[in-house]
Design a protein around this motif. Structure first.
Motif, PDB file in Angstrom:
ATOM      1  N   GLY A 146       0.781  -1.232   0.000  1.00 26.88           N
ATOM      2  CA  GLY A 146       0.000   0.000   0.000  1.00 26.88           C
ATOM      3  C   GLY A 146       0.816   1.287   0.000  1.00 26.88           C
ATOM      4  N   TYR A 147       2.117   1.177   0.176  1.00 22.74           N
ATOM      5  CA  TYR A 147       2.973   2.353   0.272  1.00 22.74           C
ATOM      6  C   TYR A 147       4.254   2.127  -0.525  1.00 22.74           C
ATOM      7  CZ  TYR A 147       0.109   3.628   4.315  1.00 22.74           C
ATOM      8  OH  TYR A 147      -0.928   3.941   5.152  1.00 22.74           O
ATOM      9  N   ASP A 180       9.973  -8.436  -2.561  1.00 24.84           N
ATOM     10  CA  ASP A 180       9.364  -9.749  -2.479  1.00 24.84           C
ATOM     11  C   ASP A 180       8.121  -9.572  -1.614  1.00 24.84           C
ATOM     12  OD1 ASP A 180       8.552 -12.342  -1.891  1.00 24.84           O
ATOM     13  OD2 ASP A 180      10.598 -13.105  -1.719  1.00 24.84           O
ATOM     14  N   THR A 181       6.963  -9.520  -2.252  1.00 25.78           N
ATOM     15  CA  THR A 181       5.739  -9.248  -1.508  1.00 25.78           C
ATOM     16  C   THR A 181       5.367 -10.388  -0.571  1.00 25.78           C
ATOM     17  OG1 THR A 181       4.401 -10.063  -3.348  1.00 25.78           O
ATOM     18  CG2 THR A 181       4.827  -7.698  -3.280  1.00 25.78           C
ATOM     19  N   SER A 182       5.833 -11.614  -0.869  1.00 28.64           N
ATOM     20  CA  SER A 182       5.475 -12.752  -0.022  1.00 28.64           C
ATOM     21  C   SER A 182       6.069 -12.639   1.379  1.00 28.64           C
ATOM     22  CB  SER A 182       5.916 -14.061  -0.669  1.00 28.64           C
ATOM     23  OG  SER A 182       7.327 -14.156  -0.689  1.00 28.64           O
ATOM     24  N   ILE A 183       7.148 -11.871   1.501  1.00 32.86           N
ATOM     25  CA  ILE A 183       7.767 -11.694   2.818  1.00 32.86           C
ATOM     26  C   ILE A 183       7.879 -10.209   3.185  1.00 32.86           C
ATOM     27  CG2 ILE A 183       9.031 -13.878   2.843  1.00 32.86           C
ATOM     28  CD1 ILE A 183      11.524 -12.335   1.890  1.00 32.86           C
ATOM     29  N   SER A 184       7.130  -9.370   2.466  1.00 33.83           N
ATOM     30  CA  SER A 184       7.058  -7.934   2.800  1.00 33.83           C
ATOM     31  C   SER A 184       8.444  -7.304   2.944  1.00 33.83           C
ATOM     32  CB  SER A 184       6.247  -7.709   4.088  1.00 33.83           C
ATOM     33  OG  SER A 184       4.932  -8.174   3.946  1.00 33.83           O
ATOM     34  N   THR A 185       9.280  -7.568   1.973  1.00 27.95           N
ATOM     35  CA  THR A 185      10.666  -7.110   2.042  1.00 27.95           C
ATOM     36  C   THR A 185      11.057  -6.395   0.754  1.00 27.95           C
ATOM     37  OG1 THR A 185      11.284  -8.873   3.575  1.00 27.95           O
ATOM     38  CG2 THR A 185      13.074  -7.808   2.368  1.00 27.95           C
ATOM     39  N   ASP A 233       4.690   8.102   2.010  1.00 25.54           N
ATOM     40  CA  ASP A 233       3.258   8.405   2.016  1.00 25.54           C
ATOM     41  C   ASP A 233       3.049   9.645   1.159  1.00 25.54           C
ATOM     42  OD1 ASP A 233       0.868  10.041   3.189  1.00 25.54           O
ATOM     43  OD2 ASP A 233       0.561   7.997   3.926  1.00 25.54           O
ATOM     44  N   VAL A 234       2.051   9.621   0.315  1.00 22.85           N
ATOM     45  CA  VAL A 234       1.844  10.715  -0.636  1.00 22.85           C
ATOM     46  C   VAL A 234       1.699  12.051   0.073  1.00 22.85           C
ATOM     47  CG1 VAL A 234       0.267  11.645  -2.365  1.00 22.85           C
ATOM     48  CG2 VAL A 234       0.836   9.223  -2.380  1.00 22.85           C
ATOM     49  N   GLN A 235       1.010  12.040   1.190  1.00 26.89           N
ATOM     50  CA  GLN A 235       0.776  13.290   1.920  1.00 26.89           C
ATOM     51  C   GLN A 235       1.837  13.578   2.965  1.00 26.89           C
ATOM     52  OE1 GLN A 235      -1.545  15.487   1.111  1.00 26.89           O
ATOM     53  NE2 GLN A 235      -2.206  14.133  -0.544  1.00 26.89           N
ATOM     54  N   LEU A 236       2.347  12.535   3.617  1.00 24.31           N
ATOM     55  CA  LEU A 236       3.206  12.731   4.783  1.00 24.31           C
ATOM     56  C   LEU A 236       4.694  12.792   4.461  1.00 24.31           C
ATOM     57  CD1 LEU A 236       0.492  11.870   6.086  1.00 24.31           C
ATOM     58  CD2 LEU A 236       1.810  10.635   7.779  1.00 24.31           C
ATOM     59  N   GLY A 237       5.079  12.330   3.287  1.00 26.82           N
ATOM     60  CA  GLY A 237       6.508  12.211   3.018  1.00 26.82           C
ATOM     61  C   GLY A 237       7.016  10.874   3.533  1.00 26.82           C
ATOM     62  N   HIS A 238       8.172  10.873   4.185  1.00 28.81           N
ATOM     63  CA  HIS A 238       8.767   9.638   4.700  1.00 28.81           C
ATOM     64  C   HIS A 238       8.415   9.500   6.174  1.00 28.81           C
ATOM     65  CE1 HIS A 238      11.969  10.053   1.303  1.00 28.81           C
ATOM     66  NE2 HIS A 238      10.830   9.591   0.860  1.00 28.81           N
ATOM     67  N   ASP A 239       7.334   8.772   6.458  1.00 29.41           N
ATOM     68  CA  ASP A 239       6.803   8.777   7.817  1.00 29.41           C
ATOM     69  C   ASP A 239       7.390   7.707   8.732  1.00 29.41           C
ATOM     70  OD1 ASP A 239       3.529   7.164   7.376  1.00 29.41           O
ATOM     71  OD2 ASP A 239       5.479   6.760   6.457  1.00 29.41           O
ATOM     72  N   HIS A 240       8.021   6.699   8.161  1.00 27.15           N
ATOM     73  CA  HIS A 240       8.679   5.682   8.964  1.00 27.15           C
ATOM     74  C   HIS A 240       9.976   5.299   8.281  1.00 27.15           C
ATOM     75  CE1 HIS A 240       5.411   4.948  11.848  1.00 27.15           C
ATOM     76  NE2 HIS A 240       4.617   5.185  10.822  1.00 27.15           N
ATOM     77  N   TRP A 241      11.020   5.103   9.106  1.00 27.81           N
ATOM     78  CA  TRP A 241      12.348   4.811   8.594  1.00 27.81           C
ATOM     79  C   TRP A 241      12.894   3.525   9.202  1.00 27.81           C
ATOM     80  CZ3 TRP A 241      15.571   8.624   5.844  1.00 27.81           C
ATOM     81  CH2 TRP A 241      14.880   9.805   5.522  1.00 27.81           C
TER      82      TRP A 241
END
Lengths: 118, 108
Positions: A31-32, A73-78, A100-108
């Motif tokens: 989703g991101y 690899d979407t199967s392991i979310s990596t 995030d389109v609105q927030l920028g880089h919200d988690h690192w």
């Protein structure tokens, strides 16, 4: 909660390749966009590009086109960032960051130190 | 690409004082897609402000952002000891995404 956990530090010789991983949890991985940002020792932040985990589409900063490859690899979310033909000035901490389109880089991620030395 | 220039390079203040950090863009920033990040030694950057003026989740209200177009400001109303760090602005509305060179906020 959202977490991005990166692989451990690497030491490489000039001309070698390196592949850094970033495992996501706590949200829908597809989703991101996932971005990669690097920081040379004592220097500022440099954006490298992003990957769309849903489609696999990528967008690289011009400087990194042709020698950086972002995959997932979407199967392991990596997500992965691979650099080839490493030089000493590629020594840096490499971060993945959720876009995030609105927030920028919200988690690192916590960062991965890549040292290039002969 | 959009070049972001931050000033001053270093700001020396005391706890309790007000800090004003500037970020100027070489061209207009799309739809105020301007963010501010805080980075402490050995840590990843942390999002403080997005959309030029909206505080990210969990950010204290002593942090505020303002501006539009090419001129943006981050204000810290009353400095706490934990606020001394390096601050970066970023524009994320136009590719390539770019960062300012950073402002170091140090204890006077």
């Amino acid at each position: 909660q959202v977490q991005l956990v990166q692989s451990g530090a690497e030491v490489k010789k000039p001309g070698a390749s390196v592949k850094v991983s970033c495992k996501a949890s706590g949200y829908t991985f597809t989703g991101y966009y996932m971005h990669w940002v690097r920081q040379a020792p004592g220097q500022g932040l440099e954006w490298m590009g992003w990957i769309n985990p849903n489609s696999g589409g990528t967008n690289y900063a011009q400087k990194f086109q042709g020698w950086v490859t972002m995959t997932r690899d979407t199967s392991i979310s990596t997500a992965y960032m691979e650099m080839s033909r490493l030089r000493s000035d590629d020594t840096a901490v490499y971060y993945c960051a959720r876009g995030d389109v609105q927030l920028g880089h919200d988690h690192w991620g916590q960062g991965t130190l890549v040292t290039v030395s002969s | 690409e959009i070049v972001l220039t931050q000033s001053p390079g270093t700001l020396s203040l005391s706890p309790g004082e007000r800090a004003t950090l500037s970020c100027r863009a070489s061209q207009g920033v799309s739809s105020s897609y301007l963010a501010w990040y805080q980075q402490k030694p050995g840590q990843a950057p942390r999002l403080l402000i997005y959309g030029a003026s909206s505080r990210a989740t969990g950010i204290p209200d002593r942090f505020s952002g303002s501006g539009s177009g090419t001129d943006f400001t981050l204000t810290i109303s009353r400095l706490e000891p934990e606020d001394f760090a390096v601050y970066y602005c970023q524009q994320y509305g136009t590719s390539p995404i770019t960062f300012g060179q950073g402002t170091r906020l140090e204890i006077k």
